[in-house]
Design a protein around this motif. Sequence first.
Motif, mmCIF file in Angstrom:
data_model
loop_
_atom_site.group_PDB
_atom_site.id
_atom_site.type_symbol
_atom_site.label_atom_id
_atom_site.label_comp_id
_atom_site.label_asym_id
_atom_site.label_seq_id
_atom_site.Cartn_x
_atom_site.Cartn_y
_atom_site.Cartn_z
ATOM 1 N N ARG A 17 0.863 -1.041 -0.067
ATOM 2 C CA ARG A 17 -0.184 0.347 0.167
ATOM 3 C C ARG A 17 0.740 1.205 -0.067
ATOM 4 O O ARG A 17 0.519 2.410 -0.577
ATOM 5 C CB ARG A 17 -1.139 -0.044 1.281
ATOM 6 C CG ARG A 17 -1.646 -1.104 1.233
ATOM 7 C CD ARG A 17 -3.125 -1.125 2.269
ATOM 8 N NE ARG A 17 -3.590 -2.239 2.852
ATOM 9 C CZ ARG A 17 -4.113 -2.188 3.805
ATOM 10 N NH1 ARG A 17 -4.497 -1.301 4.802
ATOM 11 N NH2 ARG A 17 -4.769 -3.639 3.950
ATOM 12 N N HIS A 18 1.958 1.205 0.259
ATOM 13 C CA HIS A 18 2.637 2.134 0.452
ATOM 14 C C HIS A 18 4.261 2.499 0.026
ATOM 15 O O HIS A 18 5.088 3.298 -0.692
ATOM 16 C CB HIS A 18 3.114 2.301 2.046
ATOM 17 C CG HIS A 18 2.364 2.431 3.025
ATOM 18 N ND1 HIS A 18 0.997 3.703 3.496
ATOM 19 C CD2 HIS A 18 1.754 1.154 3.831
ATOM 20 C CE1 HIS A 18 0.184 2.940 3.631
ATOM 21 N NE2 HIS A 18 0.330 2.230 4.274
ATOM 22 N N ALA A 19 4.264 1.094 -0.255
ATOM 23 C CA ALA A 19 6.004 0.474 -1.334
ATOM 24 C C ALA A 19 5.964 0.778 -2.409
ATOM 25 O O ALA A 19 5.210 0.395 -3.273
ATOM 26 C CB ALA A 19 6.561 0.103 -0.269
ATOM 27 N N GLY A 20 7.424 1.739 -2.759
ATOM 28 C CA GLY A 20 7.145 1.071 -4.597
ATOM 29 C C GLY A 20 8.128 -0.299 -4.560
ATOM 30 O O GLY A 20 7.550 -0.474 -6.074
ATOM 31 N N GLU A 21 8.722 -0.891 -3.809
ATOM 32 C CA GLU A 21 9.195 -1.703 -3.418
ATOM 33 C C GLU A 21 9.137 -3.051 -2.410
ATOM 34 O O GLU A 21 9.393 -1.917 -1.635
ATOM 35 C CB GLU A 21 10.693 -2.293 -4.272
ATOM 36 C CG GLU A 21 11.714 -3.261 -4.786
ATOM 37 C CD GLU A 21 12.947 -2.817 -5.125
ATOM 38 O OE1 GLU A 21 13.239 -3.858 -6.126
ATOM 39 O OE2 GLU A 21 13.807 -2.397 -4.835
ATOM 40 N N VAL A 22 8.984 -3.907 -2.875
ATOM 41 C CA VAL A 22 8.892 -4.424 -1.178
ATOM 42 C C VAL A 22 10.133 -5.916 -2.004
ATOM 43 O O VAL A 22 9.727 -6.527 -2.857
ATOM 44 C CB VAL A 22 7.342 -5.453 -1.108
ATOM 45 C CG1 VAL A 22 7.406 -6.530 -0.017
ATOM 46 C CG2 VAL A 22 6.217 -4.201 -1.350
ATOM 47 N N ILE A 23 10.679 -6.318 -1.299
ATOM 48 C CA ILE A 23 11.964 -7.145 -0.762
ATOM 49 C C ILE A 23 11.880 -8.429 0.625
ATOM 50 O O ILE A 23 11.509 -7.725 1.118
ATOM 51 C CB ILE A 23 13.305 -6.162 -1.288
ATOM 52 C CG1 ILE A 23 13.113 -5.714 -2.280
ATOM 53 C CG2 ILE A 23 14.948 -7.396 -1.037
ATOM 54 C CD1 ILE A 23 14.714 -4.425 -2.403
ATOM 55 N N SER A 24 11.709 -9.195 0.390
ATOM 56 C CA SER A 24 11.685 -10.090 0.842
ATOM 57 C C SER A 24 13.193 -11.249 1.348
ATOM 58 O O SER A 24 14.329 -10.694 0.218
ATOM 59 C CB SER A 24 10.897 -11.287 0.788
ATOM 60 O OG SER A 24 11.182 -12.511 -0.457
ATOM 61 N N PHE A 25 13.590 -11.429 2.489
ATOM 62 C CA PHE A 25 14.244 -12.163 3.369
ATOM 63 C C PHE A 25 14.200 -13.167 3.988
ATOM 64 O O PHE A 25 13.104 -13.369 4.229
ATOM 65 C CB PHE A 25 15.208 -11.028 3.682
ATOM 66 C CG PHE A 25 14.965 -10.823 5.147
ATOM 67 C CD1 PHE A 25 15.386 -11.273 6.569
ATOM 68 C CD2 PHE A 25 14.062 -9.177 5.481
ATOM 69 C CE1 PHE A 25 14.607 -11.044 7.518
ATOM 70 C CE2 PHE A 25 13.103 -9.199 6.671
ATOM 71 C CZ PHE A 25 14.071 -9.869 7.758
#
Length: 465
Positions: free
Chosen positions: A234-242
């Motif tokens: 909803r807020h991020a331009g990119e979501v990165i998982s680790f």
Amino acid sequence: MTALWTSAAIAEATSGTASADFSANGVAFDSREIGPGDLFIALKGEHSDGHLHVEQAFAAGAAGAIVSQPVAGPHILVSDTARALDALGKASRSRTDAKIIGVTGSVGKTGTKEALYAALDRCSFGKAHRSVKSYNNHVGVPLSLSRMPQDTQYGIFEMGMNHAHELSALTRLVRPDAAIITAIAPAHIGNFANGEIGIVDAKAEIFEGLTPGGTAIIPHDSPHFQRLRKKAERHAGEVISFGFDAGADVRAIDVVAAPRAGSLVTAKLGDRSLCFTIAEAGRHWVSNSLAILAAVRAVGGDLATAGLALAEMSGIDGRGRRHLITLKSGGKATVIDESYNANPASMKATLQHFAAEKIAGRKIVLLGAMGELGEQSAHYHSALAEDILQSGAEAIILVGEDMTHTAAKLEQGLDRGVKMSHASSASEALTEVAKLISDGDSLLVKGSNYLGLSSAVSALVSGEY
């Protein structure tokens, strides 16, 4: 040297009135921490009023003060000093071009913040800034922001919460370019009517303050991954998982033991691979390192330098620092200081790593109760017994009333040769340790901060026990 703040800039930021011209190179709200040239902010709390300590602050060398009533000495007069601190933090954030990283999580946030600082300070040649200690609340965060030099290249800020909507306010002050959630665990669960889901939603508030196009960094291995991802999107331009799972964007593909209890890790970052060493012990630190690499890459830092910084990290007081102490009875023993805080997840991770350690002497655990677990306190303290039994500890010292549940469960499965005692305070526990500890032993100390187990660690390290 350029001043951190001038009286004119402070007055403009806080809508205050300056009594005189002055320049400040530091900011503090505790008069005991004031150094020459600092700005003192006279905050009013429930049990104290900083205005009573203005004279002490000036005597310690304060260049000026922010106050809500006139005082003798250079000052900025405002209507509300707490609001002025927030305003100063906002002004500091607005005047810098630094890339900002926000860090939260139930466990690992302080260590992650420190490792990020080490990595980014190294590649920016001293132009990184971070919140010190665990200054992560409604006072600590704006204070940390206000201390950030204007020419900072990277800023790292820890944000904590005990209740819903707290992180929402903090992240809007910090306005991070990248925001990390290290892990979700039932810390403070007693403050949330809807249990762990409430904690997940409260932690996800950190994404609300992301700058346009900002990066959200979330734990793929969490059972709440999908919920976190939806909130981040909803807020991020990119979501990165680790994590360790095959689907993680940044994942550990190989982990082997390294000398002195660390880990040698091979990680995959999209189309790149990186092999690095972590000086800190434990699987949880491998997970933290993946979040750190994701953040460094997101803000344009140098991954190779980050790897070097992770290899050189030393333990943090209260969060894994190891002390080789000299015993009064002769000989040496190791004290593993995890005394700063504890929740079910961090207890499990620490005890599991302690179980895997190979040491010549005995293993002793000094464990304090876990706070803010509400109605589930008995359940989580009882469940702790299994990890204690599997740790290989030959002596167990429990501290705090809630540990009654742990003791009752332990008694059902305790080997005959294992000693167990239950203390009501840190000082009582220290007396028990003094009776037990001998040459070659390793003592793990962990518990919630309110129990003050750090005092036992300090006494053992100083020899004053």
